[in-house]
Scaffold this motif. Sequence first.
Motif, short mmCIF file in Angstrom:
data_model
loop_
_atom_site.label_atom_id
_atom_site.label_comp_id
_atom_site.label_asym_id
_atom_site.label_seq_id
_atom_site.Cartn_x
_atom_site.Cartn_y
_atom_site.Cartn_z
N LEU A 136 9.33 8.72 4.05
CA LEU A 136 8.25 7.71 4.01
C LEU A 136 7.19 8.04 5.06
O LEU A 136 5.99 7.88 4.83
N HIS A 137 7.66 8.46 6.21
CA HIS A 137 6.78 8.82 7.33
C HIS A 137 6.03 10.12 7.01
O HIS A 137 4.82 10.22 7.20
N ARG A 138 6.70 11.09 6.48
CA ARG A 138 6.11 12.41 6.26
C ARG A 138 4.96 12.38 5.26
O ARG A 138 3.91 12.99 5.49
N VAL A 139 5.14 11.65 4.14
CA VAL A 139 4.11 11.73 3.10
C VAL A 139 2.98 10.73 3.30
O VAL A 139 2.03 10.72 2.53
N SER A 140 3.06 9.94 4.36
CA SER A 140 1.96 9.03 4.69
C SER A 140 1.04 9.68 5.73
O SER A 140 1.51 10.30 6.68
N SER A 141 -0.27 9.48 5.54
CA SER A 141 -1.20 9.96 6.57
C SER A 141 -1.65 8.83 7.49
O SER A 141 -2.24 9.09 8.54
N LYS A 142 -1.38 7.56 7.10
CA LYS A 142 -1.91 6.46 7.92
C LYS A 142 -0.95 5.27 8.07
O LYS A 142 -0.56 4.94 9.17
N TYR A 143 -0.61 4.64 6.96
CA TYR A 143 0.19 3.40 7.04
C TYR A 143 1.56 3.56 6.39
O TYR A 143 1.70 4.26 5.38
N ILE A 144 2.54 2.85 6.95
CA ILE A 144 3.87 2.73 6.33
C ILE A 144 4.23 1.25 6.34
O ILE A 144 4.17 0.60 7.41
N LEU A 145 4.58 0.72 5.18
CA LEU A 145 5.00 -0.67 5.09
C LEU A 145 6.41 -0.73 4.52
O LEU A 145 6.72 -0.02 3.55
N MET A 146 7.23 -1.58 5.11
CA MET A 146 8.59 -1.79 4.57
C MET A 146 8.85 -3.29 4.54
O MET A 146 8.55 -3.97 5.53
N SER A 147 9.37 -3.79 3.43
CA SER A 147 9.79 -5.19 3.34
C SER A 147 11.23 -5.16 2.86
O SER A 147 11.51 -4.78 1.72
N GLU A 148 12.15 -5.53 3.74
CA GLU A 148 13.58 -5.31 3.48
C GLU A 148 14.38 -6.46 4.12
O GLU A 148 13.82 -7.28 4.82
N TYR A 149 15.69 -6.49 3.90
CA TYR A 149 16.53 -7.53 4.50
C TYR A 149 16.91 -7.13 5.92
O TYR A 149 17.45 -6.05 6.14
N PHE A 150 16.67 -8.05 6.86
CA PHE A 150 16.93 -7.78 8.28
C PHE A 150 18.34 -8.22 8.70
O PHE A 150 18.86 -9.22 8.24
N ALA A 151 18.94 -7.43 9.60
CA ALA A 151 20.12 -7.87 10.34
C ALA A 151 20.04 -7.24 11.72
O ALA A 151 19.55 -6.11 11.86
N HIS A 152 20.47 -7.97 12.76
CA HIS A 152 20.42 -7.42 14.13
C HIS A 152 21.21 -6.13 14.23
O HIS A 152 20.78 -5.15 14.84
N GLU A 153 22.39 -6.13 13.65
CA GLU A 153 23.24 -4.94 13.62
C GLU A 153 23.43 -4.55 12.15
O GLU A 153 23.47 -5.43 11.29
N PRO A 154 23.54 -3.25 11.87
CA PRO A 154 23.74 -2.85 10.47
C PRO A 154 24.94 -3.56 9.86
O PRO A 154 25.99 -3.67 10.49
#
Length: 207
Positions: A136-154
């Motif tokens: 995701l980081h490599r193929v972006s030249s500017k922005y990365i957005l992620m919307s996912e389920y959060f947990a403090h610990e995996p």
Amino acid sequence: MAEHRPVDFWRGDFGSEYIGRNSANAAAVRQRTRSWGCYLQNILPDLPRSILEVGCSVGINLRALNNLVDAELHGLEPNEAARRVLADEGVLPKSHIHEGEAKSLPFKDGQFEMTFTTGVLIHVPPSELPAAIDELHRVSSKYILMSEYFAHEPEEKTYRGQQGLLFKRDFGGFMLDRHPELTIVDYGFQWMRAGAADNGHWWLFRK
Ligand SMILES: C[S@@+](CC[C@H](N)C(=O)[O-])C[C@H]1O[C@@H](n2cnc3c(N)ncnc32)[C@H](O)[C@@H]1O
């Protein structure tokens, strides 16, 4: 779960049944358009001119984005039935519909001004997550957005009665730990009680 990788489930009937439950009807697209209004509010003066969604299914996000930004849109999706809907319904030109998976994106470094996932990294097993995040980081030249389920610990959750298919964690922290040069543009929480499609944490980074 058996020997299959989660993405193999998504490629088959399991993924096609998801489409039946989550069609891109007008209400779903309106709902997602409101979410994108939140995600983009801090970058309105500098919106991305090209965007890749990884794991786009039938394109609810892409249809919403079509109404919001004047950008070249691309979608990558492992499930063939979903890709067929994208083509049949004219969501994207055929050349912008890509087969593949998050851990090995078939694109050049910095090919898109924004890459994003919504509800996709949660389905990537922990062993494949570093590669997916780096792609995701490599193929972006500017922005990365992620919307996912959060947990403090995996943590792993049962998904549709099965193990090995859904993993929660601090995906924003995971991205920042691997790519500490990123700037935090914005982050937030989409709440179903307030009309969102899902309860999801989101992060927007700039390279
Ligand atoms: C819960 S759906 C979310 C669909 C879409 N992002 C949305 O928010 O409407 C997960 C999607 O990710 C795709 N997917 C699952 N594993 C993937 C992987 N390893 N790489 C890319 N896409 C994947 C599935 O086929 C499915 O279309």
